[in-house]
Design a protein around this motif. Structure first.
Motif, mmCIF file in Angstrom:
data_model
loop_
_atom_site.group_PDB
_atom_site.id
_atom_site.type_symbol
_atom_site.label_atom_id
_atom_site.label_comp_id
_atom_site.label_asym_id
_atom_site.label_seq_id
_atom_site.Cartn_x
_atom_site.Cartn_y
_atom_site.Cartn_z
ATOM 1 N N SER A 20 -2.543 6.982 -16.977
ATOM 2 C CA SER A 20 -3.776 6.194 -16.638
ATOM 3 C C SER A 20 -4.647 6.696 -15.644
ATOM 4 C CB SER A 20 -3.585 4.799 -16.380
ATOM 5 O OG SER A 20 -2.716 4.500 -15.173
ATOM 6 N N GLN A 21 -4.378 7.138 -14.607
ATOM 7 C CA GLN A 21 -5.185 7.942 -13.534
ATOM 8 C C GLN A 21 -6.142 9.037 -13.897
ATOM 9 O OE1 GLN A 21 -1.425 8.295 -10.486
ATOM 10 N NE2 GLN A 21 -3.416 8.127 -9.459
ATOM 11 N N LEU B 101 -7.786 6.919 -17.999
ATOM 12 C CA LEU B 101 -8.433 5.691 -18.070
ATOM 13 C C LEU B 101 -9.338 5.581 -16.900
ATOM 14 C CD1 LEU B 101 -5.308 3.311 -19.130
ATOM 15 C CD2 LEU B 101 -7.178 4.652 -20.706
ATOM 16 N N GLU B 102 -9.111 6.091 -15.770
ATOM 17 C CA GLU B 102 -9.784 5.760 -14.654
ATOM 18 C C GLU B 102 -10.985 6.396 -14.160
ATOM 19 O OE1 GLU B 102 -6.938 5.275 -11.265
ATOM 20 O OE2 GLU B 102 -5.672 3.927 -12.442
ATOM 21 N N SER C 97 -14.087 8.864 -18.362
ATOM 22 C CA SER C 97 -12.572 9.134 -18.831
ATOM 23 C C SER C 97 -12.782 9.506 -20.327
ATOM 24 C CB SER C 97 -11.950 7.932 -18.745
ATOM 25 O OG SER C 97 -12.684 6.732 -19.444
ATOM 26 N N ARG D 93 -3.481 2.119 -23.623
ATOM 27 C CA ARG D 93 -3.132 1.453 -22.226
ATOM 28 C C ARG D 93 -1.885 1.192 -21.782
ATOM 29 N NH1 ARG D 93 -8.304 0.492 -20.538
ATOM 30 N NH2 ARG D 93 -10.038 0.779 -22.345
ATOM 31 N N GLN E 258 -0.352 3.362 -18.400
ATOM 32 C CA GLN E 258 -0.170 2.503 -17.359
ATOM 33 C C GLN E 258 1.316 2.453 -16.840
ATOM 34 O OE1 GLN E 258 -2.082 -1.180 -18.201
ATOM 35 N NE2 GLN E 258 -4.265 -0.370 -17.870
#
Length: 284
Positions: free
Chosen positions: A15-16, A19-20, A24, A73, A77
């Motif tokens: 996720s880093q 998504l972040e 992204s 997601r 995560q």
């Protein structure tokens, strides 16, 4: 076309990276800045190597768009890896189905692609017949991307990745020209074996799809000492991306036209890429 990210370095939560960041892969699925299509909603996939099961990468793929997929997601995560791929697809003529989503896998090898074989409908049979008969039953989908992977495997990918990809590209160009296709190949490709990662940028017309690699982490720390993410990753951490994940000054470098790079422990390597048009008989 498609958008993709390849990461190698300090183990991080997916996720880093996925998504972040400000731009992204999720944002790119809706608002691509450099792709042929703004929206890439014809499926997605992620593949990663886990430290305790490094012999085979894990693959998760789905036909829905990445921007509203709860499973993506959830996995991102909770999964941590030191080498992973992520891909969002914009189909170029083949079906929107799970087996056509990237990345593709064979043993410990993982592959993803942005681009196309022009005239693939005309070239498909000739190219498929060049695949090693022992490998052919493992082809699950109908894309040019997966067929390119299995041609590279046929031409010795485990022993010589740059040479195998060059032989694959040479066969595609030679076959395309035989069918009257002027510019047969357009590709940015990432391929990995769990320890090293290779990235290729090439097109027959010399106008390849966008591809970038990240600047050395120690250099970025000196430029941006307040950036928290840079404090927690090793100097050998690198990303290769279809388009930059943000606007951090000095963070991104365009991969040169018609070139390839190797990301590996120690010194990374970048050099010219040329198709090998003198492809001999394939392995039987």
């Amino acid at each position: 076309m498609c958008r993709w990210i390849a990461y190698s370095g300090t183990p991080v939560l997916l996720s880093q990276v996925l998504l972040e960041p400000a731009h992204s892969l999720i944002d790119q699925s809706l608002h691509s800045r450099m792709g042929v299509e703004t929206t890439n909603g014809d499926g997605f996939g992620i593949g990663w190597y886990a430290q305790d099961t490094a012999d085979t990468p894990a693959i998760v793929r789905d036909v829905g768009p990445a921007w509203n997929n709860r499973n993506l997601r959830e996995v991102a995560q909770h999964v941590r890896s030191d080498l992973f791929f992520a891909h969002i697809r914009a189909a170029t003529g083949t079906a929107v189905q799970q087996s056509n989503c990237h990345p593709f896998r064979s043993g410990r090898w993982m592959w993803m692609h942005n681009g196309m074989i022009n005239g693939f409908r005309l070239l498909r049979r000739d190219l498929a017949l060049a695949v090693d008969p022992a490998l052919y039953p493992d082809i699950e989908g109908s894309t040019d991307s997966e067929l390119m992977f299995f041609l590279a495997l046929t031409f010795g990918l485990p022993e010589d990745p740059p040479g195998a990809v060059a032989r694959m590209a040479g066969l595609v160009e030679r076959t395309g020209h035989a069918h009257g296709v002027r510019h047969p190949l357009q590709m940015t490709v990432a391929v990995a074996d769990g320890e090293r990662m290779w990235a290729f940028r090439y097109s027959s017309e010399g106008r390849s799809r966008s591809l970038y690699f990240s600047t050395r982490v120690d250099t970025l720390r000196a430029l941006h000492p307040a950036t928290e993410f840079l404090r927690d990753i090793s100097d050998e951490t690198r990303l290769v991306v279809s388009e930059p994940l943000g606007d951090l000054p000095g963070a991104w470098n365009e991969v040169p036209e018609n070139s390839y790079g190797v990301i590996q422990p120690g010194n990374d390597v970048i050099g010219p890429f040329r198709p090998d048009v003198h492809v001999g008989s394939v392995r039987g």
